[in-house]
Design a protein around this motif. Structure first.
Motif, PDB file in Angstrom:
ATOM      1  N   GLN A  61     -68.878  23.898  -8.120  1.00 60.70           N
ATOM      2  CA  GLN A  61     -68.942  24.958  -9.040  1.00 60.70           C
ATOM      3  C   GLN A  61     -70.257  25.745  -8.890  1.00 60.70           C
ATOM      4  OE1 GLN A  61     -66.118  26.194 -10.693  1.00 60.70           O
ATOM      5  NE2 GLN A  61     -67.379  27.853 -11.348  1.00 60.70           N
ATOM      6  N   GLY A  62     -70.157  26.834  -8.573  1.00 57.66           N
ATOM      7  CA  GLY A  62     -71.416  27.825  -8.453  1.00 57.66           C
ATOM      8  C   GLY A  62     -72.331  27.432  -7.285  1.00 57.66           C
ATOM      9  N   ARG A  63     -71.791  26.583  -6.208  1.00 56.38           N
ATOM     10  CA  ARG A  63     -72.628  26.369  -5.043  1.00 56.38           C
ATOM     11  C   ARG A  63     -71.790  26.747  -3.861  1.00 56.38           C
ATOM     12  NH1 ARG A  63     -73.817  19.999  -5.455  1.00 56.38           N
ATOM     13  NH2 ARG A  63     -75.591  20.677  -3.776  1.00 56.38           N
ATOM     14  N   VAL A  64     -70.855  27.266  -3.849  1.00 58.35           N
ATOM     15  CA  VAL A  64     -70.200  27.473  -2.504  1.00 58.35           C
ATOM     16  C   VAL A  64     -69.452  29.063  -2.650  1.00 58.35           C
ATOM     17  CG1 VAL A  64     -68.131  27.144  -0.958  1.00 58.35           C
ATOM     18  CG2 VAL A  64     -69.274  25.232  -2.122  1.00 58.35           C
ATOM     19  N   TYR A  65     -69.887  29.827  -1.492  1.00 55.13           N
ATOM     20  CA  TYR A  65     -69.726  31.265  -1.526  1.00 55.13           C
ATOM     21  C   TYR A  65     -69.118  31.915  -0.311  1.00 55.13           C
ATOM     22  CZ  TYR A  65     -73.065  31.295  -5.324  1.00 55.13           C
ATOM     23  OH  TYR A  65     -73.481  31.046  -6.631  1.00 55.13           O
ATOM     24  N   ARG A  66     -68.068  32.538  -0.232  1.00 56.23           N
ATOM     25  CA  ARG A  66     -67.698  33.309   0.795  1.00 56.23           C
ATOM     26  C   ARG A  66     -68.694  34.154   1.501  1.00 56.23           C
ATOM     27  NH1 ARG A  66     -61.902  32.709   0.856  1.00 56.23           N
ATOM     28  NH2 ARG A  66     -61.196  31.810  -1.066  1.00 56.23           N
ATOM     29  N   GLY A  67     -68.613  34.117   2.829  1.00 58.74           N
ATOM     30  CA  GLY A  67     -69.360  35.209   3.393  1.00 58.74           C
ATOM     31  C   GLY A  67     -68.744  36.267   4.220  1.00 58.74           C
ATOM     32  N   SER A  68     -69.372  36.864   5.308  1.00 55.33           N
ATOM     33  CA  SER A  68     -68.924  38.031   6.109  1.00 55.33           C
ATOM     34  C   SER A  68     -67.477  37.937   6.524  1.00 55.33           C
ATOM     35  CB  SER A  68     -69.679  38.449   7.123  1.00 55.33           C
ATOM     36  OG  SER A  68     -71.156  38.340   6.620  1.00 55.33           O
ATOM     37  N   ASP A  69     -66.763  38.954   6.219  1.00 51.37           N
ATOM     38  CA  ASP A  69     -65.355  38.963   6.974  1.00 51.37           C
ATOM     39  C   ASP A  69     -65.228  39.689   8.404  1.00 51.37           C
ATOM     40  OD1 ASP A  69     -65.751  41.447   6.101  1.00 51.37           O
ATOM     41  OD2 ASP A  69     -63.887  41.736   4.768  1.00 51.37           O
TER      42      ASP A  69
END
Length: 313
Positions: free
Chosen positions: A95-103
């Motif tokens: 939670q709050g540590r994993v982010y989606r990047g560039s598509d």
């Protein structure tokens, strides 16, 4: 955008200080195309299980496109899901540590791809802290390049540790991470951001392991160990006389103990669109890895996984 980078360039003495070998516990962000192969998973585990050396503030999913994805966006989404699976096997909360990047990859040298990951890196990089934020990038470097384009002052705030390309005396720089997004790859070498470069040929490729070694060293000792054994075994059909390079672990190993990944400081090479290196002794400095102590790195990684205890399911 080149003028903006130049105006925020570190003074030479401070730039060299940023390239010093890490000591103690550092703050870091891991940028990873986790589903691309099987090595990113090991690097993510190594980072998360090394709290004495690094505080993993965030994990960013990077784009990739090969036989394991239908395009960069799909590769990023699959990597995001794989990151969550690794956190689950470790019993850790993402939670709050994993982010989606560039598509997608950079459409031009001066055009960022805005994403949650790029925006998160800008926020974290520009936040007040003691010392720089280390950014370990182990895929196409689109997210990091986008963050730098969105906020050029990041060159003063972060140290990028990137695995990609080949040694500077190699006849080509042509390598998967580097060639996926040439605009981003060139930007990393041209922006002046403090860079620790880990080449693949003759450096990271020393990190070879086999299914029998993993079975003997990890099987039955932890949930994550079993997960990684299954992941590597499923990556290739015939394991006879077959080894897999866990390339990306070289970056986390450098943060744990830089003696395991010897390096030197040299002028930044020029990366051409033909994916070759050109020399210019007047350019800013980078640190480049020259070797990897395979046995020491794997011993550290395997011991940390086995210390978690036997799997419960």
């Amino acid at each position: 955008m080149a003028a903006d980078f130049a105006s925020f360039a570190l003074e030479p003495a401070e730039h060299i200080r940023r390239l010093a070998l890490p000591t103690g516990r550092v703050s870091m962000v891991l940028d990873t195309d986790t589903y691309n192969e099987v090595d990113d998973q090991f690097a993510l585990v190594h980072a998360l299980l090394s709290p004495d050396h690094m505080d993993v503030e965030a994990v960013h999913a990077a784009p990739f496109h090969n036989a394991r994805s239908s395009g960069p966006a799909d590769g990023m989404a699959r990597s995001y899901d794989e990151i969550l699976r690794v956190f689950d096997r470790l019993g850790m909360d993402p939670q709050g540590r994993v982010y989606r990047g560039s598509d997608r990859y950079l459409p031009a040298a001066d055009q960022p791809v805005t994403s949650n990951a790029a925006e998160d890196l800008v926020r974290r990089g520009m936040a007040d802290r003691d010392g720089p934020l280390y950014v370990l990038a182990i895929g196409a470097i689109t997210n990091v390049a986008s963050a730098l384009l969105l906020e050029p002052r990041l060159v003063q705030r972060i140290v990028v540790v990137w695995l990609g390309g080949h040694p500077y005396d190699w006849p080509t720089a042509d390598e998967f991470n580097l060639k996926q997004d040439m605009h981003a790859s060139q930007l990393i070498f041209n922006s002046g951001v403090p860079l620790v470069h880990v080449p693949c040929k003759n450096v990271a490729e020393h990190l070879r392991t086999t299914v029998p070694e993993l079975e003997a060293s990890l099987r039955g000792r932890s949930r994550i160990g079993d997960f990684l054994c299954d992941t590597v075994a499923g990556y290739h059909d015939d394991h006879f006389a077959w080894a897999k390079v866990l390339w990306d672990v070289a970056t986390t190993a450098w943060l744990v103990d830089p003696k395991w990944v010897p390096s030197v400081i040299v002028p930044a090479p020029v990366l051409t669109m033909e994916r070759r290196w050109a020399r210019d002794e007047s350019r800013h400095l980078v640190r480049v890895a020259t070797n990897v102590n395979r046995n020491a790195v794997f011993a550290d990684l395997f011991h940390k996984m086995n210390a978690l205890g036997k799997p419960t399911d």
